[in-house]
Design a protein around this motif. Structure first.
Motif, mmCIF file in Angstrom:
data_model
loop_
_atom_site.group_PDB
_atom_site.id
_atom_site.type_symbol
_atom_site.label_atom_id
_atom_site.label_comp_id
_atom_site.label_asym_id
_atom_site.label_seq_id
_atom_site.Cartn_x
_atom_site.Cartn_y
_atom_site.Cartn_z
ATOM 1 N N GLU A 233 10.610 -19.869 6.926
ATOM 2 C CA GLU A 233 9.324 -19.596 7.574
ATOM 3 C C GLU A 233 9.444 -19.615 9.096
ATOM 4 O OE1 GLU A 233 6.061 -21.765 5.985
ATOM 5 O OE2 GLU A 233 4.789 -21.302 7.692
ATOM 6 N N PRO B 18 7.354 -17.054 -3.658
ATOM 7 C CA PRO B 18 6.357 -16.171 -3.034
ATOM 8 C C PRO B 18 6.143 -16.406 -1.538
ATOM 9 C CG PRO B 18 5.566 -16.914 -5.153
ATOM 10 C CD PRO B 18 6.839 -17.663 -4.891
ATOM 11 N N HIS B 19 6.160 -17.668 -1.096
ATOM 12 C CA HIS B 19 5.899 -17.901 0.326
ATOM 13 C C HIS B 19 7.020 -17.343 1.194
ATOM 14 C CE1 HIS B 19 8.791 -21.223 0.480
ATOM 15 N NE2 HIS B 19 8.311 -21.603 -0.676
ATOM 16 N N ALA C 57 6.661 -13.645 1.334
ATOM 17 C CA ALA C 57 5.586 -13.313 2.275
ATOM 18 C C ALA C 57 6.102 -13.350 3.713
ATOM 19 C CB ALA C 57 4.419 -14.280 2.106
ATOM 20 N N THR C 58 7.090 -14.210 3.977
ATOM 21 C CA THR C 58 7.680 -14.274 5.311
ATOM 22 C C THR C 58 8.384 -12.959 5.643
ATOM 23 O OG1 THR C 58 7.974 -16.665 5.190
ATOM 24 C CG2 THR C 58 9.369 -15.485 6.763
ATOM 25 N N LEU D 148 7.766 -10.079 4.274
ATOM 26 C CA LEU D 148 6.710 -9.074 4.382
ATOM 27 C C LEU D 148 6.016 -9.177 5.740
ATOM 28 C CD1 LEU D 148 5.880 -6.882 2.462
ATOM 29 C CD2 LEU D 148 4.163 -8.407 1.493
ATOM 30 N N GLY D 149 5.928 -10.392 6.264
ATOM 31 C CA GLY D 149 5.330 -10.584 7.584
ATOM 32 C C GLY D 149 6.161 -9.908 8.673
ATOM 33 N N GLN E 154 8.130 -7.312 8.179
ATOM 34 C CA GLN E 154 7.950 -5.874 7.976
ATOM 35 C C GLN E 154 6.583 -5.401 8.479
ATOM 36 O OE1 GLN E 154 10.815 -5.947 4.040
ATOM 37 N NE2 GLN E 154 8.746 -5.157 3.816
ATOM 38 N N SER E 155 5.571 -6.243 8.276
ATOM 39 C CA SER E 155 4.233 -5.856 8.709
ATOM 40 C C SER E 155 4.139 -5.802 10.232
ATOM 41 C CB SER E 155 3.192 -6.834 8.154
ATOM 42 O OG SER E 155 3.171 -6.775 6.745
ATOM 43 N N SER F 5 5.561 -2.417 10.970
ATOM 44 C CA SER F 5 4.795 -1.307 10.375
ATOM 45 C C SER F 5 3.483 -1.110 11.124
ATOM 46 C CB SER F 5 4.549 -1.536 8.886
ATOM 47 O OG SER F 5 3.569 -2.512 8.663
ATOM 48 N N TRP F 6 2.906 -2.198 11.615
ATOM 49 C CA TRP F 6 1.659 -2.118 12.377
ATOM 50 C C TRP F 6 1.847 -1.254 13.623
ATOM 51 C CZ3 TRP F 6 -3.400 -3.339 12.179
ATOM 52 C CH2 TRP F 6 -4.107 -3.437 13.378
ATOM 53 N N PHE G 152 7.409 4.912 6.980
ATOM 54 C CA PHE G 152 7.902 3.550 7.242
ATOM 55 C C PHE G 152 9.001 3.151 6.256
ATOM 56 C CE2 PHE G 152 7.638 -1.057 6.444
ATOM 57 C CZ PHE G 152 8.061 -1.498 7.683
ATOM 58 N N ASN G 153 8.777 3.405 4.970
ATOM 59 C CA ASN G 153 9.748 2.948 3.966
ATOM 60 C C ASN G 153 11.079 3.699 4.045
ATOM 61 O OD1 ASN G 153 8.077 0.974 2.970
ATOM 62 N ND2 ASN G 153 7.157 2.285 1.415
ATOM 63 N N PHE H 138 -4.357 -2.457 4.933
ATOM 64 C CA PHE H 138 -3.336 -1.997 5.872
ATOM 65 C C PHE H 138 -1.953 -1.979 5.213
ATOM 66 C CE2 PHE H 138 0.033 -2.950 8.905
ATOM 67 C CZ PHE H 138 -0.044 -1.795 9.662
ATOM 68 N N GLN I 145 2.616 0.485 4.100
ATOM 69 C CA GLN I 145 3.881 0.165 3.432
ATOM 70 C C GLN I 145 3.911 0.617 1.981
ATOM 71 O OE1 GLN I 145 5.535 -3.810 4.521
ATOM 72 N NE2 GLN I 145 3.747 -4.016 5.810
ATOM 73 N N GLU J 265 -0.746 -15.503 0.569
ATOM 74 C CA GLU J 265 0.360 -16.383 0.967
ATOM 75 C C GLU J 265 0.410 -16.513 2.486
ATOM 76 O OE1 GLU J 265 2.596 -18.217 -0.581
ATOM 77 O OE2 GLU J 265 2.181 -17.652 -2.660
ATOM 78 N N MET J 266 0.233 -15.374 3.167
ATOM 79 C CA MET J 266 0.289 -15.383 4.637
ATOM 80 C C MET J 266 -0.889 -16.156 5.220
ATOM 81 S SD MET J 266 1.287 -11.465 5.537
ATOM 82 C CE MET J 266 2.769 -10.692 4.924
ATOM 83 N N LYS K 294 -0.851 -19.936 5.449
ATOM 84 C CA LYS K 294 -0.044 -20.577 6.499
ATOM 85 C C LYS K 294 -0.755 -20.558 7.851
ATOM 86 C CE LYS K 294 4.137 -18.728 4.392
ATOM 87 N NZ LYS K 294 5.157 -17.700 4.586
#
Lengths: 166, 43
Positions: free
Chosen positions: A29, A79-80, A83-84, A86-87, A89-90, A93-94, A118-119, B14, B19, B32-33, B36
């Protein structure tokens, strides 16, 4: 070993991280947030797709070994931790979506769904990062191959290139 | 001011658009995000 590197007593480590999984989760994280923040800092001033791509690779290159492990082991992580990833990547991507949609609107790049744009980029980068020992043994694959990947990807985006518009 | 639910749906939409992530999977990742983030963590 971690306790020695941190300069704390062995027991102290377990006060903060009762299990090995807790420690790994905290490292993922913390590192993930650091990468996402670094990429965002480097790329936020970018006004073209090219500038965003350069900043993305520059940010990843600073954490290349860790990022490679995160991508390779991502589907197996809790999962957490997923999500990191994915964070991270986001974060890119933003920024990429913003400039790419503008460039599509003015005809600088050909129209296509934002997620495929993006992908396609991410798939290319991840293939090289995950196989870094094949493409750049002992060195940084992003430093060695980054400019080539950007050139190739931008050629795919040019209006003259056909396919995948839908 | 944006509510927690509005932020959750906005982030999910989004992720789907930028994505291509499945909507349910994206919502799960957003949860999940947000867990935190102190400002958005459910009390």
């Amino acid at each position: 070993m971690v306790d020695m590197a941190a300069g704390v007593a062995h027991g102290t480590l377990f006060v903060h991280f009762p299990t090995r999984d807790d420690l790994i989760a905290a490292v993922i994280e913390e590192s993930g947030q650091r990468i996402a923040a670094r990429i965002h800092d480097l790329a936020r001033a970018g006004t073209t797709v090219h500038e965003i791509l350069v900043a993305h690779l520059e940010g990843l290159a600073e954490y290349e070994a860790f990022y490679a492990r995160l991508v390779m082991e991502g589907p197996l992580l809790p999962p957490h931790a997923q999500a990191t990833l994915l964070g991270i990547q986001s974060a890119i991507s933003w920024l990429l979506a913003g400039v790419a949609e503008h460039e599509m609107a003015v005809g600088a790049i050909r129209p296509m769904p934002t997620h495929l744009l993006f992908n396609t980029w991410l798939g290319l980068v991840h293939h090289y990062v995950c196989n870094r020992e094949l493409f750049a043994p002992g060195g940084s694959v992003l430093e060695r191959w980054g400019p080539v990947l950007i050139d190739h990807y931008e050629a795919l985006l040019r209006p003259g290139c056909k396919g995948g518009e839908q | 001011m944006t509510t927690r639910e509005e932020a959750r749906e906005g982030m999910t939409a989004f992720m789907v658009r930028s994505q291509g992530i499945d909507e349910a999977a994206a919502r799960k990742a957003v949860d999940e995000m947000m867990a935190k983030l102190p400002a958005w963590a459910e009390s």
